[in-house]
Design an enzyme around this catalytic site. Structure first.
Site, PDB file in Angstrom:
ATOM      1  N   LYS A  17      12.661   5.569   3.783  1.00  0.00           N
ATOM      2  CA  LYS A  17      13.421   5.802   2.536  1.00  0.00           C
ATOM      3  C   LYS A  17      13.157   7.201   2.023  1.00  0.00           C
ATOM      4  CE  LYS A  17       9.681   5.542  -0.426  1.00  0.00           C
ATOM      5  NZ  LYS A  17       9.057   6.741  -1.013  1.00  0.00           N
ATOM      6  N   GLY A 117       5.303   9.687   2.352  1.00  0.00           N
ATOM      7  CA  GLY A 117       6.210   9.407   1.232  1.00  0.00           C
ATOM      8  C   GLY A 117       7.531   8.827   1.696  1.00  0.00           C
ATOM      9  N   ASP A 155       6.627  -0.767  -2.658  1.00  0.00           N
ATOM     10  CA  ASP A 155       7.894  -0.372  -2.027  1.00  0.00           C
ATOM     11  C   ASP A 155       8.473  -1.440  -1.096  1.00  0.00           C
ATOM     12  OD1 ASP A 155       7.988   2.128  -3.186  1.00  0.00           O
ATOM     13  OD2 ASP A 155       7.043   3.149  -1.487  1.00  0.00           O
TER      14      ASP A 155
HETATM   15  O1  C5P Z   1       1.654  -0.600  -4.060  1.00  0.00           O
HETATM   16  P1  C5P Z   1       1.097   0.336  -3.067  1.00  0.00           P
HETATM   17  O2  C5P Z   1      -0.002  -0.269  -2.242  1.00  0.00           O
HETATM   18  O3  C5P Z   1       2.137   0.991  -2.228  1.00  0.00           O
HETATM   19  O4  C5P Z   1       0.416   1.513  -3.906  1.00  0.00           O
HETATM   20  C1  C5P Z   1      -0.545   2.400  -3.366  1.00  0.00           C
HETATM   21  C2  C5P Z   1      -1.271   3.103  -4.506  1.00  0.00           C
HETATM   22  O5  C5P Z   1      -0.393   3.984  -5.189  1.00  0.00           O
HETATM   23  C3  C5P Z   1      -1.778   2.163  -5.569  1.00  0.00           C
HETATM   24  O6  C5P Z   1      -3.071   1.694  -5.264  1.00  0.00           O
HETATM   25  C4  C5P Z   1      -1.790   3.036  -6.822  1.00  0.00           C
HETATM   26  O7  C5P Z   1      -2.958   3.817  -6.850  1.00  0.00           O
HETATM   27  C5  C5P Z   1      -0.624   3.965  -6.586  1.00  0.00           C
HETATM   28  N1  C5P Z   1       0.601   3.515  -7.283  1.00  0.00           N
HETATM   29  C6  C5P Z   1       0.728   3.686  -8.652  1.00  0.00           C
HETATM   30  N2  C5P Z   1       1.881   3.265  -9.271  1.00  0.00           N
HETATM   31  C7  C5P Z   1       2.887   2.727  -8.571  1.00  0.00           C
HETATM   32  C8  C5P Z   1       2.793   2.557  -7.163  1.00  0.00           C
HETATM   33  C9  C5P Z   1       1.635   2.966  -6.554  1.00  0.00           C
HETATM   34  O8  C5P Z   1      -0.174   4.188  -9.307  1.00  0.00           O
HETATM   35  N3  C5P Z   1       3.996   2.361  -9.208  1.00  0.00           N
END
Ligand code: C5P
Length: 302
Positions: A17, A117, A155
């Site tokens: 994405k 990303g 995501d």
């Molecule tokens: O949800 P995911 O495991 O992809 O997120 C990875 C890290 O990115 C989280 O541990 C957090 O530190 C940060 N994050 C965040 N706010 C979001 C998504 C991710 O702070 N909306």
């Protein structure tokens, strides 16, 4: 996402994405950020193969797709083959929640660069949810899959929606965008990646928050010049502090007559919105020749 049945196994092509817009709305008590983001799936795919295992074991093997460029091959050391592989986590979660007894053997062909990303890991997890639901004939509804997806990562639900979407909450609340014409992009992944958690930690919520609406409305109207002008990513400034590659790519992309350019997600991938497919291919070749990593000409998935 494209799903094919081959008798004994299931093959899922699952996309990367790009974030055309990402605004941080607030920092939450649980450490996550409340955000508003507009994401589009693009034609850069990982392939996940799922084979049912009657004896109940779960395993995964991983390979880098043939033809992946040198820079991506460097990331092969970090091929996500271990127990924290996102697809493996997804099938384990499905089994845990459904009490299902059978196992599976997964094979993942990686094309989406890591720590980029582009949400390759999240996309793999979504593919694994879909494959497990079909392969084990569980009959989980889309709502049940979305809920499991939200547990696996912010995501992951986006990839189950299989189309452009505006995502809110920590990213897991997905509002599908509706039909979108083809957009053509140049995407560059420099030789070094960034950790999502590090970029969010270094970020701050803007005082003057932007809304996704003007960009969404330009997209609906097919006004690509305005779309290019309204691209926004609040994570780009903190990422620039953490990796010199972001400013370098900004300069490289600015040399070309693109409609707009910025970083995707938490980086380090950087993309430009092209006027048409031919321009995307031409600019991708020119940027690739500058030695900034792996460069792709892609479009939005149909
Ligand atoms: O949800 P995911 O495991 O992809 O997120 C990875 C890290 O990115 C989280 O541990 C957090 O530190 C940060 N994050 C965040 N706010 C979001 C998504 C991710 O702070 N909306």
């Amino acid at each position: 996402m494209h799903v094919h049945w081959h008798g004994s196994h299931i093959e899922v092509w699952t996309p990367a994405k790009l974030n055309l817009f990402l605004e941080l709305l607030a920092k939450r008590q649980d450490g996550y950020h409340e955000l508003e983001t507009l994401m589009v799936p693009i034609t850069l795919y990982d392939t996940l193969y799922f084979r049912d295992e009657a004896r109940g074991q779960i395993g995964i093997t991983c390979e880098l797709a043939a033809g992946c460029s040198e820079q991506t091959a460097l990331a092969a050391e970090a091929l996500p083959e271990g127990t924290d592989n996102s697809a493996l986590k997804a099938v384990r979660l499905v089994r845990e929640r459904t009490g299902h007894q059978r196992g599976c053997q997964l094979h993942l062909v990686k094309r989406i660069p890591l720590a980029a990303g582009l949400a390759g890991g999240s996309s793999d997890a979504a593919a694994a949810l879909v494959a497990a639901n079909l392969g084990w004939q569980l009959g989980l509804s889309q709502a049940e899959l979305m809920s499991l997806a939200g547990e696996l990562g912010s995501d992951v639900p986006f990839f189950l929606s299989q189309q452009a979407a505006v995502c809110r909450g920590r990213g897991e609340r997905v509002a599908p965008f509706g039909p979108l014409g083809s957009l053509h992009f140049v995407v560059a992944r420099p030789p070094a990646g960034l950790s999502t958690a590090d970029v969010y930690r270094a970020s701050r919520v803007a005082e003057q928050r932007r809304s996704v609406e003007p960009l969404a409305s330009a997209l609906r109207g097919g006004d690509l010049v305005t779309v290019g002008r309204l691209l926004h990513n609040q994570l780009q400034t903190p990422a620039e502090e953490l990796s010199p590659w972001i400013r370098r790519l900004d300069r490289e992309f600015a040399r070309h007559d693109l409609l707009g350019h910025q970083m995707s997600g938490s980086g380090t991938s950087y993309f430009g919105l092209a006027r048409h497919a031919r321009q995307a291919r031409r600019v991708a070749a020119a940027i690739q020749a500058r030695g900034v990593g792996s460069v792709y000409a892609v479009r939005t998935c149909r």
